[in-house]
Scaffold this motif. Structure first.
Motif, short mmCIF file in Angstrom:
data_model
loop_
_atom_site.label_atom_id
_atom_site.label_comp_id
_atom_site.label_asym_id
_atom_site.label_seq_id
_atom_site.Cartn_x
_atom_site.Cartn_y
_atom_site.Cartn_z
N TYR A 155 0.81 -1.23 0.00
CA TYR A 155 0.00 0.00 0.00
C TYR A 155 0.84 1.28 0.00
N GLY A 156 2.15 1.12 -0.11
CA GLY A 156 3.01 2.31 -0.18
C GLY A 156 3.01 3.13 1.10
N CYS A 157 3.08 2.44 2.25
CA CYS A 157 3.09 3.14 3.55
C CYS A 157 4.45 2.98 4.21
N LEU A 158 4.74 3.88 5.14
CA LEU A 158 5.84 3.65 6.08
C LEU A 158 5.32 2.63 7.09
N PHE A 159 6.21 2.01 7.85
CA PHE A 159 5.75 1.00 8.81
C PHE A 159 6.60 0.97 10.07
N LEU A 160 5.92 0.84 11.21
CA LEU A 160 6.61 0.65 12.49
C LEU A 160 5.71 -0.16 13.41
N GLU A 161 6.33 -0.94 14.27
CA GLU A 161 5.58 -1.57 15.36
C GLU A 161 5.90 -0.78 16.62
N CYS A 162 4.91 -0.59 17.49
CA CYS A 162 5.17 0.23 18.67
C CYS A 162 4.29 -0.17 19.86
N SER A 163 4.48 0.50 20.96
CA SER A 163 3.64 0.28 22.13
C SER A 163 3.38 1.60 22.83
N ALA A 164 2.11 1.97 22.89
CA ALA A 164 1.75 3.19 23.62
C ALA A 164 2.02 2.99 25.11
N LYS A 165 1.96 1.73 25.53
CA LYS A 165 2.14 1.45 26.96
C LYS A 165 3.60 1.64 27.39
N THR A 166 4.52 1.06 26.62
CA THR A 166 5.94 1.13 27.01
C THR A 166 6.70 2.28 26.33
N ARG A 167 6.04 3.02 25.44
CA ARG A 167 6.63 4.13 24.66
C ARG A 167 7.41 3.69 23.43
N VAL A 168 7.71 2.39 23.32
CA VAL A 168 8.57 1.92 22.21
C VAL A 168 8.07 2.46 20.87
N ASN A 169 8.95 3.18 20.19
CA ASN A 169 8.72 3.66 18.81
C ASN A 169 7.59 4.68 18.64
N VAL A 170 6.96 5.14 19.72
CA VAL A 170 5.82 6.05 19.53
C VAL A 170 6.29 7.38 18.91
N GLU A 171 7.30 7.97 19.51
CA GLU A 171 7.79 9.24 18.98
C GLU A 171 8.32 9.06 17.55
N LYS A 172 9.02 7.94 17.36
CA LYS A 172 9.61 7.66 16.06
C LYS A 172 8.53 7.59 14.97
N CYS A 173 7.41 7.03 15.32
CA CYS A 173 6.35 6.86 14.34
C CYS A 173 5.84 8.23 13.84
N PHE A 174 5.62 9.16 14.77
CA PHE A 174 5.18 10.50 14.36
C PHE A 174 6.31 11.23 13.63
N GLU A 175 7.53 11.07 14.13
CA GLU A 175 8.66 11.80 13.54
C GLU A 175 8.94 11.33 12.10
N GLU A 176 8.92 10.02 11.89
CA GLU A 176 9.20 9.52 10.53
C GLU A 176 8.14 10.01 9.55
N LEU A 177 6.90 10.01 10.02
CA LEU A 177 5.80 10.48 9.17
C LEU A 177 6.02 11.96 8.81
N VAL A 178 6.32 12.76 9.82
CA VAL A 178 6.47 14.20 9.58
C VAL A 178 7.70 14.51 8.72
N LEU A 179 8.79 13.76 8.94
CA LEU A 179 9.98 13.99 8.11
C LEU A 179 9.69 13.70 6.64
N LYS A 180 8.89 12.67 6.41
CA LYS A 180 8.51 12.33 5.03
C LYS A 180 7.62 13.43 4.43
N ILE A 181 6.75 13.98 5.27
CA ILE A 181 5.90 15.09 4.79
C ILE A 181 6.80 16.27 4.42
N LEU A 182 7.79 16.54 5.29
CA LEU A 182 8.70 17.66 5.03
C LEU A 182 9.51 17.46 3.76
N ASP A 183 9.65 16.20 3.37
CA ASP A 183 10.41 15.82 2.17
C ASP A 183 9.56 15.94 0.91
#
Ligand code: GTP
Length: 215
Positions: A155-183
């Motif tokens: 589907y032409g998406c970025l992809f990450l697995e994360c956990s809202a509970k433990t914080r794993v990859n949560v910030e990264k998920c928003f950041e990668e999305l926004v960096l791609k938008i900035l690109d």
């Protein structure tokens, strides 16, 4: 000196991001973790909620308006058509969330959510991020990481697995999305502080009164 007199804009870009996916996958929890670094047992979202977060990324000051919706609102029901289309209108980024422990939330991505994006997204260049949430429940996993990667590729998406509970990859998920938008020049042009528009006035009437106020 009174900072309100300064000619410096408050931000360089304003981006509208959406969270979509089945009920209970953790959309509100991811939003809460990202915006307030908190995790609590949330009651289901009623209507539409949105939160605002200011971040600096890629040397730019960004204002992110992140919209979260109750699944019953966004599931394409006839009476919610207007609401649904205003939810998608003008979004530069969409986060599609599933729960790695509930297989049906993954299969619904193609059956429900990808179709809805096709129907309502007004923006050809809109960046999509697929997120498999709740990886802290590894022993209950029902969707493999490879399946997530394959879906994202198809589907032409970025992809990450994360956990809202433990914080794993949560910030990264928003950041990668926004960096791609900035690109993506067309998305930056839309989100530029100089472009006169107010994405907040599109907030539908049913919106949750507890939504974060921003303006
Ligand atoms: P709706 O508002 O109904 O659309 O649901 P939602 O997708 O916003 O899910 P919500 O954030 O309300 O989370 C649903 C339940 O899953 C809550 O009990 C959360 O505490 C829990 N939850 C959310 N994220 C995680 C996670 O990363 N790990 C675990 N173990 N539980 C989570």
């Amino acid at each position: 000196m009174d900072s309100s007199l300064s000619s410096q804009p408050e931000f360089d870009y304003l981006f509208k991001l959406l969270m979509i996916g089945d009920s209970g996958v953790g959309k509100s929890s991811l939003l809460l973790r990202f915006t307030l670094d908190s995790f609590e047992d949330l009651s289901p979202t009623i209507g539409v909620d949105f939160k605002v977060k200011m971040v600096t990324l890629g040397g730019k000051k960004l204002k992110l308006a992140i919209w979260d919706t109750a699944t019953s609102v966004a599931a394409g029901q006839e009476r919610f058509r207007t609401l649904t289309s205003s939810y998608y209108r003008g979004a530069q980024g969409i986060i599609m969330v599933y729960d790695v422990t509930r297989r049906e939330t993954f299969t619904n991505l193609s059956d429900v959510w990808a179709r809805e994006i096709d129907l309502y997204s007004t923006n050809q260049d809109c960046i999509k991020m697929l997120v498999g949430n709740k990886v802290d429940k590894e022993s209950e996993r029902a969707v493999t990481k490879k399946e997530g990667i394959d879906f994202a590729r198809e589907y032409g998406c970025l992809f990450l697995e994360c956990s809202a509970k433990t914080r794993v990859n949560v910030e990264k998920c928003f950041e990668e999305l926004v960096l791609k938008i900035l690109d993506t020049p067309s998305l930056c042009a839309e989100g530029s502080a100089g472009v006169k528009k107010n994405i907040f006035t599109q907030k539908p009437a049913q919106a949750d009164a507890s939504a974060s106020s921003c303006c």
